[in-house]
Design a protein around this motif. Structure first.
Motif, PDB file in Angstrom:
ATOM      1  N   LEU A  36       0.814  -1.211   0.000  1.00  0.00           N
ATOM      2  CA  LEU A  36       0.000   0.000   0.000  1.00  0.00           C
ATOM      3  C   LEU A  36       0.853   1.269   0.000  1.00  0.00           C
ATOM      4  O   LEU A  36       0.511   2.251  -0.657  1.00  0.00           O
ATOM      5  N   ASP A  37       1.950   1.258   0.745  1.00  0.00           N
ATOM      6  CA  ASP A  37       2.746   2.474   0.912  1.00  0.00           C
ATOM      7  C   ASP A  37       4.018   2.486   0.062  1.00  0.00           C
ATOM      8  O   ASP A  37       4.474   3.558  -0.343  1.00  0.00           O
ATOM      9  N   TYR A 134      13.444   1.780   0.979  1.00  0.00           N
ATOM     10  CA  TYR A 134      12.179   2.487   1.117  1.00  0.00           C
ATOM     11  C   TYR A 134      11.550   2.112   2.452  1.00  0.00           C
ATOM     12  O   TYR A 134      11.548   0.937   2.834  1.00  0.00           O
ATOM     13  N   THR A 135      10.995   3.091   3.151  1.00  0.00           N
ATOM     14  CA  THR A 135      10.283   2.827   4.389  1.00  0.00           C
ATOM     15  C   THR A 135       9.215   3.895   4.565  1.00  0.00           C
ATOM     16  O   THR A 135       8.880   4.630   3.623  1.00  0.00           O
ATOM     17  N   HIS A 136       8.652   3.975   5.760  1.00  0.00           N
ATOM     18  CA  HIS A 136       7.670   5.013   6.049  1.00  0.00           C
ATOM     19  C   HIS A 136       8.374   6.353   6.242  1.00  0.00           C
ATOM     20  O   HIS A 136       9.553   6.402   6.571  1.00  0.00           O
ATOM     21  N   ASP A 140       4.869  10.466   9.585  1.00  0.00           N
ATOM     22  CA  ASP A 140       3.668   9.635   9.523  1.00  0.00           C
ATOM     23  C   ASP A 140       2.859   9.792  10.810  1.00  0.00           C
ATOM     24  O   ASP A 140       3.411  10.093  11.876  1.00  0.00           O
ATOM     25  N   LYS A 141       1.553   9.557  10.718  1.00  0.00           N
ATOM     26  CA  LYS A 141       0.663   9.697  11.872  1.00  0.00           C
ATOM     27  C   LYS A 141       0.611   8.441  12.730  1.00  0.00           C
ATOM     28  O   LYS A 141       0.265   8.506  13.920  1.00  0.00           O
ATOM     29  N   GLY A 170      11.314   7.876   2.306  1.00  0.00           N
ATOM     30  CA  GLY A 170      10.209   7.683   3.242  1.00  0.00           C
ATOM     31  C   GLY A 170       8.881   8.015   2.583  1.00  0.00           C
ATOM     32  O   GLY A 170       8.595   9.176   2.281  1.00  0.00           O
ATOM     33  N   CYS A 171       8.064   7.000   2.346  1.00  0.00           N
ATOM     34  CA  CYS A 171       6.816   7.174   1.588  1.00  0.00           C
ATOM     35  C   CYS A 171       5.648   7.548   2.499  1.00  0.00           C
ATOM     36  O   CYS A 171       5.616   7.210   3.679  1.00  0.00           O
ATOM     37  N   GLU A 172       4.664   8.222   1.912  1.00  0.00           N
ATOM     38  CA  GLU A 172       3.487   8.623   2.680  1.00  0.00           C
ATOM     39  C   GLU A 172       2.638   7.399   3.015  1.00  0.00           C
ATOM     40  O   GLU A 172       2.644   6.402   2.297  1.00  0.00           O
ATOM     41  N   GLY A 173       1.940   7.468   4.135  1.00  0.00           N
ATOM     42  CA  GLY A 173       1.090   6.361   4.561  1.00  0.00           C
ATOM     43  C   GLY A 173      -0.100   6.899   5.343  1.00  0.00           C
ATOM     44  O   GLY A 173      -1.105   7.296   4.783  1.00  0.00           O
ATOM     45  N   TRP A 174       0.041   6.954   6.680  1.00  0.00           N
ATOM     46  CA  TRP A 174      -1.046   7.478   7.502  1.00  0.00           C
ATOM     47  C   TRP A 174      -0.955   9.000   7.630  1.00  0.00           C
ATOM     48  O   TRP A 174      -1.263   9.569   8.670  1.00  0.00           O
TER      49      TRP A 174
END
Length: 281
Positions: A36-37, A134-136, A140-141, A170-174
């Motif tokens: 997903l992220d 790649y990670t969060h 992030d929330k 760092g990819c977008e997520g929450w």
């Protein structure tokens, strides 16, 4: 590499060799976070015979929201389902290897558990020697996402300079990253792999049935990113992931990660204030 790591290799290559061929390493907090992220990491490898994606999932995901036919599952039972789903996604996405560490989320967020995770991830980065990680993102929330992203930064920094990846994303997520100033955004076009993204998300039925439609939300965000990137230009892509460049934290250990992120927030605030001061000087 520790024998306690659960390594699944879809094409049957011996695990050590599968890890050693890694070019792109994705490290997510929960089962389905990779898909997903961190979709760009998977997409960059799936059609390129010279690149191999290895995924790492840090937690068992057993505490997730559940519904539908999964509503009555105990945490341990849901953990087994999510592990199986993650392996199915690795097969579908033709991952080079899939590593599931299986920690409870609370453990990852504890001081001792987080320190142990840093050591595990350092071992995995050393074993894979990826060019791209790649990670969060660090803004992030979700606190477990932030804990994992922080562990990734600490793990990479603990390695000798020659063993560190040259790129950390760092990819977008929450939380979306549309607030980043445009010149600081890492814009990752996944238009050609929109169908793959949908297919990978659909594997995680335990999260989608009667619980949360992460599949629709993730695809919708990617589509929105593509359209709302530039207000005065035609869309050049149909699906885009926005990410934060964490590379400076890899190459200069003197940079304070907290200040690195909050300085970006300050620049966003300054940008908004400059625009508003045109009308309220």
């Amino acid at each position: 590499m520790s024998s306690s790591h659960d390594v699944f290799v879809p094409d049957g290559t011996e695990p050590a060799a599968a890890l050693a061929r890694t070019t792109d390493l994705g490290i997510g907090a929960h089962p389905d976070d990779l898909e997903l992220d961190l979709l760009p990491a998977i997409a960059h490898c799936v059609d390129d015979p010279e690149r191999w994606f290895t995924g790492v999932v840090c937690t068992d995901g057993a505490g997730a929201v559940r519904g539908g036919r999964f509503a009555g599952l105990a945490d341990a039972e849901l953990g087994v389902v999510r592990r199986t789903e993650q392996e199915a996604a690795a097969q579908l996405g033709r991952y080079g290897a899939m590593v599931q560490l299986g920690h409870p989320s609370a453990t990852v967020r504890s001081d001792a558990g987080h320190a142990a995770l840093v050591d595990e991830l350092a071992e995995l980065v050393a074993a894979t020697s990826p060019a791209h990680v790649y990670t969060h993102n660090l803004a992030d929330k979700h606190e477990t996402h932030v804990a994992v992203a922080a562990a990734v930064v600490l793990a990479v920094r603990s390695l000798p300079a020659e063993q560190r990846p040259w790129r950390l994303i760092g990819c977008e997520g929450w939380r979306d990253l549309d607030w980043l100033p445009d010149g600081e955004k890492v814009v990752l076009d996944v238009s050609a792999h929109a169908a793959l993204g949908d297919q990978l998300a659909s594997v995680f039925a335990s999260q989608l049935e009667g619980a949360k439609r992460y599949d629709l939300a993730a695809a919708g965000r990617r589509r929105a990113n593509a359209t709302f990137q530039a207000p005065r230009a035609p869309d050049e892509a149909s699906q885009v992931v926005v990410a934060m460049d964490l590379g400076p934290l890899v190459h200069n250990v003197d940079i304070d990660p907290v200040r690195y992120v909050t300085a970006a927030i300050d620049r966003f605030r300054d940008e908004v204030e400059r625009e508003l001061r045109r009308w309220w000087p």
